[in-house]
Every structure is written in structure tokens, then in C-alpha cells.
Design a protein around this motif. Sequence first.
Motif, PDB file in Angstrom:
ATOM      1  N   ALA A  68       0.827  -1.208   0.000  1.00  0.00           N
ATOM      2  CA  ALA A  68       0.000   0.000   0.000  1.00  0.00           C
ATOM      3  C   ALA A  68       0.861   1.257   0.000  1.00  0.00           C
ATOM      4  O   ALA A  68       0.608   2.210  -0.763  1.00  0.00           O
ATOM      5  N   GLU A  69       1.903   1.276   0.845  1.00  0.00           N
ATOM      6  CA  GLU A  69       2.789   2.435   0.882  1.00  0.00           C
ATOM      7  C   GLU A  69       3.587   2.546  -0.403  1.00  0.00           C
ATOM      8  O   GLU A  69       3.802   3.647  -0.923  1.00  0.00           O
ATOM      9  N   LEU A  70       4.027   1.403  -0.914  1.00  0.00           N
ATOM     10  CA  LEU A  70       4.791   1.389  -2.160  1.00  0.00           C
ATOM     11  C   LEU A  70       3.974   2.030  -3.281  1.00  0.00           C
ATOM     12  O   LEU A  70       4.458   2.920  -3.997  1.00  0.00           O
ATOM     13  N   ALA A  71       2.729   1.577  -3.443  1.00  0.00           N
ATOM     14  CA  ALA A  71       1.891   2.092  -4.528  1.00  0.00           C
ATOM     15  C   ALA A  71       1.655   3.587  -4.385  1.00  0.00           C
ATOM     16  O   ALA A  71       1.740   4.349  -5.360  1.00  0.00           O
ATOM     17  N   GLU A  72       1.373   4.037  -3.172  1.00  0.00           N
ATOM     18  CA  GLU A  72       1.080   5.452  -2.966  1.00  0.00           C
ATOM     19  C   GLU A  72       2.299   6.321  -3.211  1.00  0.00           C
ATOM     20  O   GLU A  72       2.226   7.325  -3.931  1.00  0.00           O
ATOM     21  N   ARG A  73       3.435   5.946  -2.627  1.00  0.00           N
ATOM     22  CA  ARG A  73       4.633   6.771  -2.783  1.00  0.00           C
ATOM     23  C   ARG A  73       5.166   6.703  -4.208  1.00  0.00           C
ATOM     24  O   ARG A  73       5.661   7.703  -4.740  1.00  0.00           O
ATOM     25  N   PHE A  74       5.069   5.543  -4.834  1.00  0.00           N
ATOM     26  CA  PHE A  74       5.571   5.425  -6.200  1.00  0.00           C
ATOM     27  C   PHE A  74       4.701   6.215  -7.164  1.00  0.00           C
ATOM     28  O   PHE A  74       5.216   6.924  -8.045  1.00  0.00           O
ATOM     29  N   ALA A  75       3.395   6.108  -7.015  1.00  0.00           N
ATOM     30  CA  ALA A  75       2.494   6.837  -7.914  1.00  0.00           C
ATOM     31  C   ALA A  75       2.766   8.333  -7.872  1.00  0.00           C
ATOM     32  O   ALA A  75       2.635   9.034  -8.890  1.00  0.00           O
ATOM     33  N   ALA A  76       3.161   8.843  -6.713  1.00  0.00           N
ATOM     34  CA  ALA A  76       3.410  10.277  -6.557  1.00  0.00           C
ATOM     35  C   ALA A  76       4.597  10.762  -7.384  1.00  0.00           C
ATOM     36  O   ALA A  76       4.736  11.968  -7.612  1.00  0.00           O
ATOM     37  N   THR A  77       5.455   9.864  -7.859  1.00  0.00           N
ATOM     38  CA  THR A  77       6.592  10.275  -8.697  1.00  0.00           C
ATOM     39  C   THR A  77       6.145  10.650 -10.101  1.00  0.00           C
ATOM     40  O   THR A  77       6.875  11.339 -10.817  1.00  0.00           O
ATOM     41  N   GLY A  78       4.987  10.163 -10.521  1.00  0.00           N
ATOM     42  CA  GLY A  78       4.535  10.389 -11.885  1.00  0.00           C
ATOM     43  C   GLY A  78       5.055   9.376 -12.878  1.00  0.00           C
ATOM     44  O   GLY A  78       4.771   9.470 -14.079  1.00  0.00           O
ATOM     45  N   ALA A  79       5.824   8.382 -12.411  1.00  0.00           N
ATOM     46  CA  ALA A  79       6.328   7.344 -13.302  1.00  0.00           C
ATOM     47  C   ALA A  79       5.174   6.457 -13.774  1.00  0.00           C
ATOM     48  O   ALA A  79       4.204   6.236 -13.054  1.00  0.00           O
ATOM     49  N   ALA A  80       5.310   5.946 -14.990  1.00  0.00           N
ATOM     50  CA  ALA A  80       4.239   5.150 -15.592  1.00  0.00           C
ATOM     51  C   ALA A  80       4.362   3.667 -15.288  1.00  0.00           C
ATOM     52  O   ALA A  80       3.400   2.913 -15.484  1.00  0.00           O
ATOM     53  N   GLY A  81       5.534   3.227 -14.827  1.00  0.00           N
ATOM     54  CA  GLY A  81       5.714   1.801 -14.571  1.00  0.00           C
ATOM     55  C   GLY A  81       6.905   1.551 -13.673  1.00  0.00           C
ATOM     56  O   GLY A  81       7.667   2.468 -13.340  1.00  0.00           O
ATOM     57  N   LEU A  82       7.051   0.276 -13.285  1.00  0.00           N
ATOM     58  CA  LEU A  82       8.164  -0.095 -12.412  1.00  0.00           C
ATOM     59  C   LEU A  82       8.529  -1.555 -12.582  1.00  0.00           C
ATOM     60  O   LEU A  82       7.696  -2.375 -12.952  1.00  0.00           O
ATOM     61  N   ASN A  83       9.796  -1.848 -12.321  1.00  0.00           N
ATOM     62  CA  ASN A  83      10.287  -3.218 -12.205  1.00  0.00           C
ATOM     63  C   ASN A  83      10.185  -3.651 -10.753  1.00  0.00           C
ATOM     64  O   ASN A  83      10.538  -2.888  -9.847  1.00  0.00           O
TER      65      ASN A  83
END
Length: 263
Positions: free
Chosen positions: A100-115
Amino acid sequence: MSETSRPAPPAKVAGLRDLHVPGDPLVLPNVWDAASARLAEAAGFPALATSSAATAAVLGYDDGEQAPAGEVLAAAARIVRAVRVPVTVDFERGYGLEPAELAERFAATGAAGLNLEDSRPATGDLVDAAEQADFLAAVREAAVSLGVDLVINARTDLFLRRPVPPEAQLAGTLERGARYLAAGADCVYPIGAGDPGVIRELAAGVPGPVNVAYGNGKLTKAELAALGVARVSFGPALQRHLYGTWGSAIFSAVASGDNPFAL
């Protein structure tokens, strides 16, 4: 997410996902900061990827989740802000963040995807396939609950870590790939797979797009396309080649009193 957060627009995420075409692979140069990202964008690439090792190097850390998650996320956000094309980020195994924290903090970067990889960076131990599938599903579910779409590239490390005999690596990778796609991943990355016959079997047997590493260029883009690959990436190799070839020569020239601009 905070009011200043800017998740990637859905169209940008969908555009990145649509670029994964078996037989016509998306070539992703792995960048490490805003300056390298702008150079890659100017070269005409439709999307960019980061490398965890290359990013860690410019932040002053070793690879393997040694860099603090906050610094990695901030670096990702700077890269995203610097370019117009979609960016996908090498996020190792999540830097210890819960889904949950990963998704929220990562989404805030504006990146479209992740490995997200299936071995533990600190030890190299392979994560149980069911456990990793649950992790990927939880990240996907958390993103959906936020109204955020992400292109998830599920890295699987059987060929890299080699915890099983060679004859079991292919079968195990096919099984993991199918599990991860069913859990919500968009693409499978069997890092370390370099034999053309193995790559062909992976591209045919994994029920979704397959990412391979370019390595040292043993196989050309055309050859990888003919094998059915959908995505090609470089990891930290571009940075290491650039710095190793030119960086050391430039600083050596300055140190010896020579003209570094004459190289």
C-alpha cells in the motif's frame, strides 16, 4: 497521496503498455538522472527506463536497495519531470515498503511503470513464487484502490541467481512468468537469459510480453525481435560504458596536464 502528487496520466501509462509488442520490441535505454534522461529523449526514444544500479551510483550508494527509498523515489520524480515520454523505474524489490505504501509513494513520482524483482537484494535469495505473486497482486490492488494505473515489469531471477540446475531454470521461469502475469504484472523479465533458443522458448511460453537484457550486444535488436521479444533494456551497462570509457579518460587527462577536450 498529497495534493502535490501527480500520478502518470492514464494515456501515458496505456501508451507505455501498448509499446510492448512481441516481435517489435520496445527498446528502453536505462538512464540515471535528469540529464541522461533528456539526452535519451532527444535521441527519439518513445519511453525511458531507469536502472537501480546506475541511479544508486549517482546517489552515492551501492546497488541492492542500499539507497534509501525516499532518495530513489525523489530521483525518479526528477527524471519524470525532466522529460515528456513515459518513464518506468527499476524499483528492485520495493525497498522494504509494504504494497500500500509502495503504490502510494511510487504513484506520486509520476512514473508510468516499475520493475519488481523476485530475489532479495541483500542476500540474493530467491523469493517463493507464490509469495512473489501475492506481493505483485497486492501492489496492483493497492494501485487500483488509489485510482492509479502502473505498468508492472516482473523480473524473475532464476537465470541470474541460478538456485536450481540449468535444466530447471527454463521450466521454473515459465511457471513464475505465468504466475506473475496472472497476479497483475504486464511483462516478465527473465534477467540473465541470453541463449537464443532459451529466449525463443520463453517468448513463446510466457503468456505475455517478455523483456530481455541487451547485455553486451551478442544479439541485435532485429535478432531479438525475431525471437519474439517485446522489450529490450540495458540495466546499468550504458552508464558503466560511458563513465568507464570517457569518464576515466577525461579525468586522467586533466590529472596529467593534457587537454581533455582533445580526446
